[in-house]
Design an enzyme around this catalytic site. Structure first.
Site, PDB file in Angstrom:
ATOM      1  N   LYS A  61       0.615  -1.094  -0.001  1.00  0.00           N
ATOM      2  CA  LYS A  61       0.063   0.084  -0.076  1.00  0.00           C
ATOM      3  C   LYS A  61       0.765   1.369   0.114  1.00  0.00           C
ATOM      4  O   LYS A  61       0.585   2.135  -0.799  1.00  0.00           O
ATOM      5  CB  LYS A  61      -0.948   0.099   1.083  1.00  0.00           C
ATOM      6  CG  LYS A  61      -1.791  -0.998   1.288  1.00  0.00           C
ATOM      7  CD  LYS A  61      -3.011  -1.034   2.512  1.00  0.00           C
ATOM      8  CE  LYS A  61      -2.059  -1.020   3.958  1.00  0.00           C
ATOM      9  NZ  LYS A  61      -1.231  -2.165   4.107  1.00  0.00           N
ATOM     10  N   ARG A  65      -9.174   0.941   8.763  1.00  0.00           N
ATOM     11  CA  ARG A  65      -8.888  -0.341   9.232  1.00  0.00           C
ATOM     12  C   ARG A  65     -10.044  -1.080  10.019  1.00  0.00           C
ATOM     13  O   ARG A  65      -9.807  -2.281  10.170  1.00  0.00           O
ATOM     14  CB  ARG A  65      -7.672  -0.122  10.141  1.00  0.00           C
ATOM     15  CG  ARG A  65      -6.318  -0.539   9.329  1.00  0.00           C
ATOM     16  CD  ARG A  65      -5.116  -0.373  10.321  1.00  0.00           C
ATOM     17  NE  ARG A  65      -3.784  -1.055   9.707  1.00  0.00           N
ATOM     18  CZ  ARG A  65      -2.979  -0.370   9.211  1.00  0.00           C
ATOM     19  NH1 ARG A  65      -2.954   0.802   8.864  1.00  0.00           N
ATOM     20  NH2 ARG A  65      -1.944  -1.104   9.193  1.00  0.00           N
ATOM     21  N   ARG A 125      11.916  -5.027   5.299  1.00  0.00           N
ATOM     22  CA  ARG A 125      11.439  -3.815   4.810  1.00  0.00           C
ATOM     23  C   ARG A 125      12.278  -2.704   5.772  1.00  0.00           C
ATOM     24  O   ARG A 125      12.566  -2.960   6.831  1.00  0.00           O
ATOM     25  CB  ARG A 125       9.910  -3.521   5.269  1.00  0.00           C
ATOM     26  CG  ARG A 125       9.522  -1.929   5.250  1.00  0.00           C
ATOM     27  CD  ARG A 125       8.120  -1.836   5.110  1.00  0.00           C
ATOM     28  NE  ARG A 125       7.459  -2.180   6.235  1.00  0.00           N
ATOM     29  CZ  ARG A 125       6.013  -2.038   6.529  1.00  0.00           C
ATOM     30  NH1 ARG A 125       5.245  -1.763   5.379  1.00  0.00           N
ATOM     31  NH2 ARG A 125       5.457  -2.273   7.544  1.00  0.00           N
ATOM     32  N   ARG A 140      11.475  -0.583  11.279  1.00  0.00           N
ATOM     33  CA  ARG A 140      10.375  -0.266  12.343  1.00  0.00           C
ATOM     34  C   ARG A 140      10.322  -1.155  13.382  1.00  0.00           C
ATOM     35  O   ARG A 140      10.612  -2.567  13.182  1.00  0.00           O
ATOM     36  CB  ARG A 140       9.206  -0.271  11.384  1.00  0.00           C
ATOM     37  CG  ARG A 140       8.740   0.932  10.820  1.00  0.00           C
ATOM     38  CD  ARG A 140       7.469   0.812   9.623  1.00  0.00           C
ATOM     39  NE  ARG A 140       6.318   0.103  10.257  1.00  0.00           N
ATOM     40  CZ  ARG A 140       5.482   0.025   9.623  1.00  0.00           C
ATOM     41  NH1 ARG A 140       5.030   0.633   8.388  1.00  0.00           N
ATOM     42  NH2 ARG A 140       4.274  -0.365  10.099  1.00  0.00           N
ATOM     43  N   ARG A 161       0.067  -8.637  13.543  1.00  0.00           N
ATOM     44  CA  ARG A 161      -0.582  -7.795  12.681  1.00  0.00           C
ATOM     45  C   ARG A 161      -1.438  -8.575  11.759  1.00  0.00           C
ATOM     46  O   ARG A 161      -2.522  -8.009  11.139  1.00  0.00           O
ATOM     47  CB  ARG A 161       0.529  -6.831  12.071  1.00  0.00           C
ATOM     48  CG  ARG A 161       0.951  -5.706  12.923  1.00  0.00           C
ATOM     49  CD  ARG A 161       2.274  -5.151  12.580  1.00  0.00           C
ATOM     50  NE  ARG A 161       2.294  -4.598  11.456  1.00  0.00           N
ATOM     51  CZ  ARG A 161       3.454  -4.372  10.808  1.00  0.00           C
ATOM     52  NH1 ARG A 161       4.762  -5.172  11.064  1.00  0.00           N
ATOM     53  NH2 ARG A 161       3.367  -4.065   9.673  1.00  0.00           N
TER      54      ARG A 161
END
Ligand code: ADP
Ligand code: ADP
Ligand code: ZN
Length: 212
Positions: free
Chosen positions: A14, A87, A126, A158, A169
């Site tokens: 996204k 969400r 990431r 992160r 998640r």
């Protein structure tokens, strides 16, 4: 058509696609995750970090106020690309109210589908930049190791891109966010894209959907 939501599990691309689309369509990229991360050091930021690090959702009341405030800013007057909001169903209902109040409507909800195993591979390598740019150590590395192509700052991993938090998640996504696929499907604004190709392929597909 530039009143757009990008929907999809964590790691589906996204943020990557929203940044590309934002440049192509000249529309603001609104990432609620980035807004929360930039609030680090404030009371909101430290309250939110407790949820974020566990991989839980920040409470709806906080998110709805945040998005209401964001929509009052001038740059979203004509267009927006929402990444990471809504969400939950209450968040989607709140967005619908905001848009009705502004006499605007949603043009398109892009649902990006990627298999779970691929999501884990993507999230665990990431790297991100404060400026909102997103990289992957293997699939989308920066030109110079550890440094953002766009702004030159140092990239970081992160806190929630660690294994335990990633798993949580994904399960939170299935329980709380996936119902939005039917929600927007029933409204007729949903287009599903296969998010497992290359970044460029997916960008072309998304661009075609946004322009049709
Ligand atoms: P999201 O915002 O949905 O969580 P990101 O855009 O941050 O997803 O992408 C998650 C990770 O996967 C990042 O490391 C990004 O560079 C990488 N990525 C994004 N799209 C692709 C793709 N099509 N193929 C391979 N890796 C991708
Ligand atoms: P990703 O793209 O990897 O899913 P985001 O950057 O969008 O991650 O979000 C990171 C975290 O910020 C989420 O796991 C959640 O804790 C919080 N967050 C972001 N947007 C929302 C939202 N709309 N509702 C609740 N929590 C949110
Ligand atoms: Zn940067």
């Amino acid at each position: 058509m530039v009143n757009i939501i990008l929907l999809g599990p964590p790691g589906s691309g996204k943020g990557t696609q929203a940044a590309l689309l934002s440049g192509k369509l000249n529309a603001p990229h609104i990432s609620t995750g980035d807004i929360l991360r930039r609030a680090a050091g404030t009371e909101l930021g430290s309250r939110a970090a407790e949820y974020m690090n566990r991989g839980e959702l920040v409470p709806d009341s906080v998110m709805i106020e945040m998005i209401r405030d964001r929509f009052s800013q001038a740059d979203c007057a004509k267009a927006f690309i929402l990444d990471g909001y809504p969400r939950t169903i209450p968040q989607a209902d709140a967005l619908a109210d905001i848009l009705t109040g502004l006499d605007r409507r949603l043009d398109l909800v892009l649902n990006i589908e990627v298999p779970d195993a691929e999501l884990i591979t993507r999230l665990s390598a990431r790297r991100v930049c404060e400026c909102g740019a997103t990289y992957h150590l293997i699939f989308n590395p920066p030109e110079n190791e550890g440094v953002c192509d766009r702004c030159g700052k140092r990239l970081y991993q992160r806190d929630d891109d660690l294994e335990e938090s990633i798993k949580n998640r994904l399960s939170v996504y299935k329980k709380q966010t996936q119902p939005l696929i039917d929600y927007y499907g029933n409204m007729g604004t949903l287009v599903t894209v296969d998010g497992s190709g290359s970044i460029e392929q997916i960008a072309d597909e998304i661009c075609a959907a946004a322009k049709s």
